[in-house]
Design a protein around this motif. Structure first.
Motif, PDB file in Angstrom:
ATOM      1  N   VAL A   1       5.479  -3.188 -18.678  1.00  0.00           N
ATOM      2  CA  VAL A   1       5.699  -3.957 -17.442  1.00  0.00           C
ATOM      3  C   VAL A   1       6.645  -3.205 -16.502  1.00  0.00           C
ATOM      4  O   VAL A   1       6.428  -3.140 -15.295  1.00  0.00           O
ATOM      5  CB  VAL A   1       6.267  -5.360 -17.759  1.00  0.00           C
ATOM      6  CG1 VAL A   1       6.706  -6.082 -16.491  1.00  0.00           C
ATOM      7  CG2 VAL A   1       5.232  -6.189 -18.511  1.00  0.00           C
ATOM      8  N   THR A   2       7.713  -2.640 -17.056  1.00  0.00           N
ATOM      9  CA  THR A   2       8.777  -2.077 -16.207  1.00  0.00           C
ATOM     10  C   THR A   2       8.566  -0.616 -15.824  1.00  0.00           C
ATOM     11  O   THR A   2       9.228  -0.127 -14.917  1.00  0.00           O
ATOM     12  CB  THR A   2      10.146  -2.191 -16.906  1.00  0.00           C
ATOM     13  OG1 THR A   2      10.110  -1.400 -18.112  1.00  0.00           O
ATOM     14  CG2 THR A   2      10.490  -3.633 -17.247  1.00  0.00           C
ATOM     15  N   GLN A   3       7.647   0.078 -16.484  1.00  0.00           N
ATOM     16  CA  GLN A   3       7.597   1.544 -16.329  1.00  0.00           C
ATOM     17  C   GLN A   3       7.351   1.998 -14.888  1.00  0.00           C
ATOM     18  O   GLN A   3       7.812   3.070 -14.498  1.00  0.00           O
ATOM     19  CB  GLN A   3       6.540   2.151 -17.250  1.00  0.00           C
ATOM     20  CG  GLN A   3       5.127   1.689 -16.962  1.00  0.00           C
ATOM     21  CD  GLN A   3       4.103   2.319 -17.882  1.00  0.00           C
ATOM     22  OE1 GLN A   3       4.340   3.391 -18.435  1.00  0.00           O
ATOM     23  NE2 GLN A   3       2.962   1.681 -18.055  1.00  0.00           N
ATOM     24  N   PHE A   4       6.675   1.190 -14.105  1.00  0.00           N
ATOM     25  CA  PHE A   4       6.399   1.581 -12.721  1.00  0.00           C
ATOM     26  C   PHE A   4       7.178   0.734 -11.713  1.00  0.00           C
ATOM     27  O   PHE A   4       6.869   0.726 -10.526  1.00  0.00           O
ATOM     28  CB  PHE A   4       4.901   1.478 -12.425  1.00  0.00           C
ATOM     29  CG  PHE A   4       4.049   2.396 -13.252  1.00  0.00           C
ATOM     30  CD1 PHE A   4       4.334   3.749 -13.347  1.00  0.00           C
ATOM     31  CD2 PHE A   4       2.944   1.902 -13.944  1.00  0.00           C
ATOM     32  CE1 PHE A   4       3.542   4.605 -14.112  1.00  0.00           C
ATOM     33  CE2 PHE A   4       2.143   2.744 -14.709  1.00  0.00           C
ATOM     34  CZ  PHE A   4       2.454   4.100 -14.795  1.00  0.00           C
TER      35      PHE A   4
ATOM     36  N   ASN B   1       0.026   4.395 -11.313  1.00  0.00           N
ATOM     37  CA  ASN B   1      -0.200   2.957 -11.517  1.00  0.00           C
ATOM     38  C   ASN B   1      -1.530   2.554 -10.860  1.00  0.00           C
ATOM     39  O   ASN B   1      -1.575   1.886  -9.819  1.00  0.00           O
ATOM     40  CB  ASN B   1       0.969   2.156 -10.947  1.00  0.00           C
ATOM     41  CG  ASN B   1       1.003   0.734 -11.467  1.00  0.00           C
ATOM     42  OD1 ASN B   1       0.041   0.288 -12.108  1.00  0.00           O
ATOM     43  ND2 ASN B   1       2.077   0.029 -11.197  1.00  0.00           N
ATOM     44  N   ILE B   2      -2.609   2.927 -11.526  1.00  0.00           N
ATOM     45  CA  ILE B   2      -3.954   2.708 -10.970  1.00  0.00           C
ATOM     46  C   ILE B   2      -4.259   1.215 -10.848  1.00  0.00           C
ATOM     47  O   ILE B   2      -4.859   0.764  -9.869  1.00  0.00           O
ATOM     48  CB  ILE B   2      -5.023   3.396 -11.860  1.00  0.00           C
ATOM     49  CG1 ILE B   2      -4.685   4.883 -12.062  1.00  0.00           C
ATOM     50  CG2 ILE B   2      -6.412   3.233 -11.260  1.00  0.00           C
ATOM     51  CD1 ILE B   2      -4.675   5.699 -10.803  1.00  0.00           C
ATOM     52  N   ALA B   3      -3.826   0.423 -11.842  1.00  0.00           N
ATOM     53  CA  ALA B   3      -4.113  -1.023 -11.807  1.00  0.00           C
ATOM     54  C   ALA B   3      -3.515  -1.642 -10.544  1.00  0.00           C
ATOM     55  O   ALA B   3      -4.163  -2.435  -9.860  1.00  0.00           O
ATOM     56  CB  ALA B   3      -3.563  -1.695 -13.056  1.00  0.00           C
ATOM     57  N   SER B   4      -2.268  -1.262 -10.231  1.00  0.00           N
ATOM     58  CA  SER B   4      -1.617  -1.830  -9.051  1.00  0.00           C
ATOM     59  C   SER B   4      -2.308  -1.376  -7.769  1.00  0.00           C
ATOM     60  O   SER B   4      -2.464  -2.154  -6.815  1.00  0.00           O
ATOM     61  CB  SER B   4      -0.145  -1.418  -9.041  1.00  0.00           C
ATOM     62  OG  SER B   4       0.552  -2.100  -8.036  1.00  0.00           O
TER      63      SER B   4
ATOM     64  N   GLU C   1       2.614   5.992  -3.454  1.00  0.00           N
ATOM     65  CA  GLU C   1       1.358   5.695  -2.772  1.00  0.00           C
ATOM     66  C   GLU C   1       1.624   4.491  -1.866  1.00  0.00           C
ATOM     67  O   GLU C   1       2.181   3.477  -2.310  1.00  0.00           O
ATOM     68  CB  GLU C   1       0.253   5.336  -3.776  1.00  0.00           C
ATOM     69  CG  GLU C   1      -0.049   6.398  -4.798  1.00  0.00           C
ATOM     70  CD  GLU C   1      -0.736   7.639  -4.223  1.00  0.00           C
ATOM     71  OE1 GLU C   1      -1.296   7.570  -3.113  1.00  0.00           O
ATOM     72  OE2 GLU C   1      -0.706   8.680  -4.908  1.00  0.00           O
ATOM     73  N   LEU C   2       1.234   4.608  -0.601  1.00  0.00           N
ATOM     74  CA  LEU C   2       1.523   3.554   0.366  1.00  0.00           C
ATOM     75  C   LEU C   2       0.232   2.835   0.774  1.00  0.00           C
ATOM     76  O   LEU C   2      -0.777   3.488   1.079  1.00  0.00           O
ATOM     77  CB  LEU C   2       2.183   4.166   1.610  1.00  0.00           C
ATOM     78  CG  LEU C   2       2.380   3.245   2.816  1.00  0.00           C
ATOM     79  CD1 LEU C   2       3.301   2.068   2.474  1.00  0.00           C
ATOM     80  CD2 LEU C   2       2.953   4.032   3.998  1.00  0.00           C
ATOM     81  N   PHE C   3       0.295   1.517   0.758  1.00  0.00           N
ATOM     82  CA  PHE C   3      -0.827   0.668   1.189  1.00  0.00           C
ATOM     83  C   PHE C   3      -0.328  -0.264   2.293  1.00  0.00           C
ATOM     84  O   PHE C   3       0.788  -0.790   2.196  1.00  0.00           O
ATOM     85  CB  PHE C   3      -1.360  -0.168   0.020  1.00  0.00           C
ATOM     86  CG  PHE C   3      -2.010   0.662  -1.061  1.00  0.00           C
ATOM     87  CD1 PHE C   3      -3.389   0.806  -1.114  1.00  0.00           C
ATOM     88  CD2 PHE C   3      -1.241   1.316  -2.005  1.00  0.00           C
ATOM     89  CE1 PHE C   3      -3.987   1.575  -2.092  1.00  0.00           C
ATOM     90  CE2 PHE C   3      -1.835   2.088  -2.996  1.00  0.00           C
ATOM     91  CZ  PHE C   3      -3.210   2.220  -3.037  1.00  0.00           C
ATOM     92  N   ILE C   4      -1.140  -0.455   3.323  1.00  0.00           N
ATOM     93  CA  ILE C   4      -0.745  -1.311   4.452  1.00  0.00           C
ATOM     94  C   ILE C   4      -1.844  -2.334   4.728  1.00  0.00           C
ATOM     95  O   ILE C   4      -3.031  -2.000   4.717  1.00  0.00           O
ATOM     96  CB  ILE C   4      -0.475  -0.468   5.719  1.00  0.00           C
ATOM     97  CG1 ILE C   4       0.757   0.418   5.493  1.00  0.00           C
ATOM     98  CG2 ILE C   4      -0.265  -1.356   6.947  1.00  0.00           C
ATOM     99  CD1 ILE C   4       1.141   1.270   6.676  1.00  0.00           C
ATOM    100  N   LEU C   5      -1.406  -3.563   4.980  1.00  0.00           N
ATOM    101  CA  LEU C   5      -2.339  -4.607   5.422  1.00  0.00           C
ATOM    102  C   LEU C   5      -1.893  -5.066   6.805  1.00  0.00           C
ATOM    103  O   LEU C   5      -0.792  -5.622   6.965  1.00  0.00           O
ATOM    104  CB  LEU C   5      -2.322  -5.785   4.442  1.00  0.00           C
ATOM    105  CG  LEU C   5      -3.342  -6.882   4.722  1.00  0.00           C
ATOM    106  CD1 LEU C   5      -4.772  -6.352   4.576  1.00  0.00           C
ATOM    107  CD2 LEU C   5      -3.130  -8.063   3.785  1.00  0.00           C
ATOM    108  N   ASP C   6      -2.728  -4.806   7.809  1.00  0.00           N
ATOM    109  CA  ASP C   6      -2.433  -5.229   9.177  1.00  0.00           C
ATOM    110  C   ASP C   6      -2.803  -6.700   9.322  1.00  0.00           C
ATOM    111  O   ASP C   6      -3.953  -7.073   9.090  1.00  0.00           O
ATOM    112  CB  ASP C   6      -3.250  -4.350  10.139  1.00  0.00           C
ATOM    113  CG  ASP C   6      -2.848  -4.589  11.585  1.00  0.00           C
ATOM    114  OD1 ASP C   6      -2.156  -5.593  11.858  1.00  0.00           O
ATOM    115  OD2 ASP C   6      -3.225  -3.766  12.439  1.00  0.00           O
ATOM    116  N   LEU C   7      -1.844  -7.535   9.682  1.00  0.00           N
ATOM    117  CA  LEU C   7      -2.101  -8.980   9.762  1.00  0.00           C
ATOM    118  C   LEU C   7      -2.343  -9.449  11.190  1.00  0.00           C
ATOM    119  O   LEU C   7      -2.549 -10.634  11.431  1.00  0.00           O
ATOM    120  CB  LEU C   7      -0.911  -9.754   9.174  1.00  0.00           C
ATOM    121  CG  LEU C   7      -0.610  -9.503   7.703  1.00  0.00           C
ATOM    122  CD1 LEU C   7       0.635 -10.269   7.280  1.00  0.00           C
ATOM    123  CD2 LEU C   7      -1.793  -9.885   6.825  1.00  0.00           C
TER     124      LEU C   7
END
Ligand code: COA
Length: 173
Positions: free
Chosen positions: A27-30, A138-141, A165-171
């Motif tokens: 759980v904590t590794q990432f 962290n492929i699952a995430s 790795e950066l992910f963005i959601l424009d709302l």
């Protein structure tokens, strides 16, 4: 509330679950830049207290529980994300969305389902966008972020003083 899940603030009655979950390396590794686990009841109670104090307008850390049996499965969070030291002159803070699930609850799509509830909450709170950062391994995430409709920006050094790795959601759209 979604079809299978409900969000609520954690209480001291969740300490056993919190202690069990955050004592597990898987759980904590990432989570965070350094190796850590929390194994004691005191650490669990302190974590619950910190999570409860995170509650604000469009921010917070919520316990995810199943609708049918009210069993805790993990946490979902939305909070201001710290910029790296080299990022200067930000006009406004960015809000991070994140998910921590107990391994016994992995593999059921709960993280994305709970995250959808927070995305709706973020829209209501008027956040212009949400960001998620993950370790490259962290492929699952990363799959959860993609399933949410977040757009993958590749590696970024913008947050937490590290490379993610950066992910963005424009709302706004
Ligand atoms: C990230 C996390 C919430 C995902 O939960 P989950 O229950 O496994 O999520 P899902 O069941 O929706 O699976 C997500 C996807 O990842 C895939 N997956 C799961 N584990 C994987 C692995 N080790 N390698 C590759 N793919 C994996 C699943 O097959 C699924 O793929 P799909 O979208 O194509 O169906 C969970 O792994 C977790 O809590 N990890 C520990 C805490 C953590 O790292 N949080 C994120 C910090 S950025």
């Amino acid at each position: 509330m979604s079809e299978r899940l409900r969000l609520r603030l954690p209480t001291e009655h969740d300490a056993e679950f919190v202690q069990d979950m955050y004592s597990r390396v898987e759980v904590t590794q990432f989570i965070g830049a350094h190796d850590w686990v929390e194994t004691t009841a005191e650490e669990a109670l302190n974590r619950i207290q910190r999570y409860r104090e995170r509650l604000g307008r469009g921010t917070g850390v919520w316990l995810i529980e199943t609708v049918d049996t009210a069993s805790p499965v993990g946490f979902i969070l939305m909070k201001p994300i710290p910029f790296s030291a080299h990022v200067k002159g930000q006009p406004e803070e960015d809000i991070e969305i994140g998910w921590h699930l107990h391994p016994e609850a992995w593999g059921s799509g709960y993280a994305a389902e709970a995250a959808e509830l927070l995305v709706a909450h973020a829209r209501r709170a008027g956040h212009p966008r949400l960001v998620a950062v993950t370790n490259s391994e962290n492929i699952a995430s990363q799959k959860v972020a993609t399933r949410l409709g977040m757009s993958h920006q590749g590696l970024s050094e913008r947050y937490y003083g590290t490379t993610c790795e950066l992910f963005i959601l424009d709302l706004r759209s």
